[in-house]
Design a protein around this motif. Structure first.
Motif, short mmCIF file in Angstrom:
data_model
loop_
_atom_site.label_atom_id
_atom_site.label_comp_id
_atom_site.label_asym_id
_atom_site.label_seq_id
_atom_site.Cartn_x
_atom_site.Cartn_y
_atom_site.Cartn_z
N VAL A 34 -3.43 9.98 7.23
CA VAL A 34 -3.40 9.62 8.64
C VAL A 34 -3.14 8.12 8.74
CG1 VAL A 34 -4.86 11.49 9.48
CG2 VAL A 34 -5.91 9.40 8.67
N VAL A 35 -2.37 7.73 9.73
CA VAL A 35 -2.02 6.32 9.86
C VAL A 35 -3.07 5.53 10.63
CG1 VAL A 35 0.46 6.67 9.61
CG2 VAL A 35 -0.56 6.72 11.88
N THR A 36 -4.14 6.19 11.05
CA THR A 36 -5.19 5.51 11.81
C THR A 36 -6.26 4.90 10.92
OG1 THR A 36 -6.43 7.56 12.03
CG2 THR A 36 -4.89 7.01 13.80
N GLY A 37 -6.28 5.25 9.64
CA GLY A 37 -7.28 4.70 8.73
C GLY A 37 -8.63 5.40 8.84
N THR A 38 -8.67 6.57 9.49
CA THR A 38 -9.93 7.29 9.63
C THR A 38 -10.28 8.07 8.37
OG1 THR A 38 -8.77 9.14 10.68
CG2 THR A 38 -9.77 7.50 12.13
N LYS A 39 -9.33 8.24 7.47
CA LYS A 39 -9.58 8.86 6.16
C LYS A 39 -9.25 7.82 5.11
CE LYS A 39 -8.67 13.64 7.41
NZ LYS A 39 -7.95 14.85 7.05
N ALA A 40 -9.22 8.22 3.86
CA ALA A 40 -8.85 7.28 2.80
C ALA A 40 -7.53 6.61 3.17
CB ALA A 40 -8.72 8.02 1.48
N ILE A 41 -7.48 5.31 3.05
CA ILE A 41 -6.30 4.56 3.48
C ILE A 41 -5.30 4.49 2.33
CG2 ILE A 41 -5.45 2.33 4.25
CD1 ILE A 41 -8.15 1.91 5.62
N ARG A 42 -4.16 5.16 2.52
CA ARG A 42 -3.07 5.12 1.55
C ARG A 42 -1.86 4.41 2.14
NH1 ARG A 42 -2.11 11.01 -0.38
NH2 ARG A 42 -0.74 9.97 -1.85
N MET A 78 -1.02 2.01 6.02
CA MET A 78 -1.54 1.60 7.33
C MET A 78 -0.51 0.74 8.07
SD MET A 78 -4.73 -0.70 5.99
CE MET A 78 -4.67 -2.31 6.74
N PRO A 79 0.60 1.36 8.48
CA PRO A 79 1.65 0.60 9.15
C PRO A 79 1.24 0.02 10.49
CG PRO A 79 2.09 2.95 9.30
CD PRO A 79 0.92 2.78 8.38
N PHE A 80 0.12 0.48 11.06
CA PHE A 80 -0.35 -0.03 12.35
C PHE A 80 -1.73 -0.68 12.23
CE2 PHE A 80 2.55 3.47 13.29
CZ PHE A 80 3.40 2.86 14.18
N GLY A 81 -2.14 -1.02 11.01
CA GLY A 81 -3.47 -1.54 10.82
C GLY A 81 -4.43 -0.37 10.69
N ALA A 82 -5.73 -0.67 10.81
CA ALA A 82 -6.73 0.40 10.69
C ALA A 82 -8.02 -0.05 11.34
CB ALA A 82 -6.97 0.73 9.21
N MET A 114 0.84 -1.21 0.00
CA MET A 114 0.00 0.00 0.00
C MET A 114 0.87 1.25 0.00
SD MET A 114 -2.94 -0.78 2.74
CE MET A 114 -4.22 -1.97 2.45
N GLY A 115 1.90 1.25 0.80
CA GLY A 115 2.79 2.40 0.89
C GLY A 115 3.72 2.55 -0.31
#
Length: 198
Positions: free
Chosen positions: A115-123, A125-129, A87-88
């Motif tokens: 954002v890495v939390t996945g609260t917006k479009a996921i581009r 996600m190194p910590f999941g979402a 993904m990254g």
């Protein structure tokens, strides 16, 4: 740190931000009030997580029902794996994805708002979402910013002549460098021993 060794101009830009924010008087860099004033530090950490997430894949999930994802049917009960590292590194989402470029996370760089939390479009996600996001996300980012700020503030990081940095990865419980980083460190500040009067 390996990326900063390979990219001395980025390392120097980061050091200049840290020095301008913390000066030489403070014992340590990276206190919370200082980190808020260091957008390039945050950008370096986010770019590091984008390029080198701690895991390449998340734990498998199971589809609770038949679902269509971009024209692909995921049948109920199927195991679903998320390729976090890919993904990254997706060229449809990131310009020149294999290049280490913290500037992409600064205003106008194309990665702002990620954002890495996945609260917006996921581009990335190194910590999941979502509800299965890593509970240690906040502490991990805090420690990454703190350690990177102090390591760069205290030392110039250089390649060891004849021992080029190799970013090849080895997968295990977490992803690590196949060939551990060897760097030549040059102290940036002279430490004075604390003296006390008898």
């Amino acid at each position: 740190m390996a990326e900063l060794v390979k990219n001395p101009a980025i390392q120097e830009k980061l050091y200049n931000e840290i020095k301008a924010t913390c000066g030489d008087e403070k014992e340590e860099a990276g206190a919370e009030e200082d980190r808020r004033k260091m957008p390039y530090l945050k950008a370096v950490v986010l770019e590091g997580l984008r390029r080198h997430p701690p895991e390449h894949a998340l734990l498998a999930h199971r589809a609770a029902e038949d679902i269509d994802v971009c024209g692909y049917l995921i049948p109920r009960g199927a195991s679903v794996h998320f390729a976090v590292a890919e993904m990254g590194r997706d060229a449809r989402e990131w310009v020149d994805p294999m290049r280490f470029s913290p500037e992409r996370f600064l205003p106008g760089g194309g990665g702002e708002g990620v954002v890495v939390t996945g609260t917006k479009a996921i581009r990335m996600m190194p910590f999941g979402a979502g509800r299965r996001i890593c509970a240690g996300l906040g502490a991990a980012v805090l420690h990454l910013e703190y350690f990177v700020a102090n390591l760069v503030r205290e030392f110039e990081w250089h390649e060891v002549p004849g021992d080029e940095v190799d970013l090849a990865e080895r997968h295990g419980t977490t992803t690590v460098m196949k060939k551990p980083l060897r760097a030549r460190l040059v102290p940036r500040r002279i430490h004075r021993a604390a003296t006390t009067a008898p």
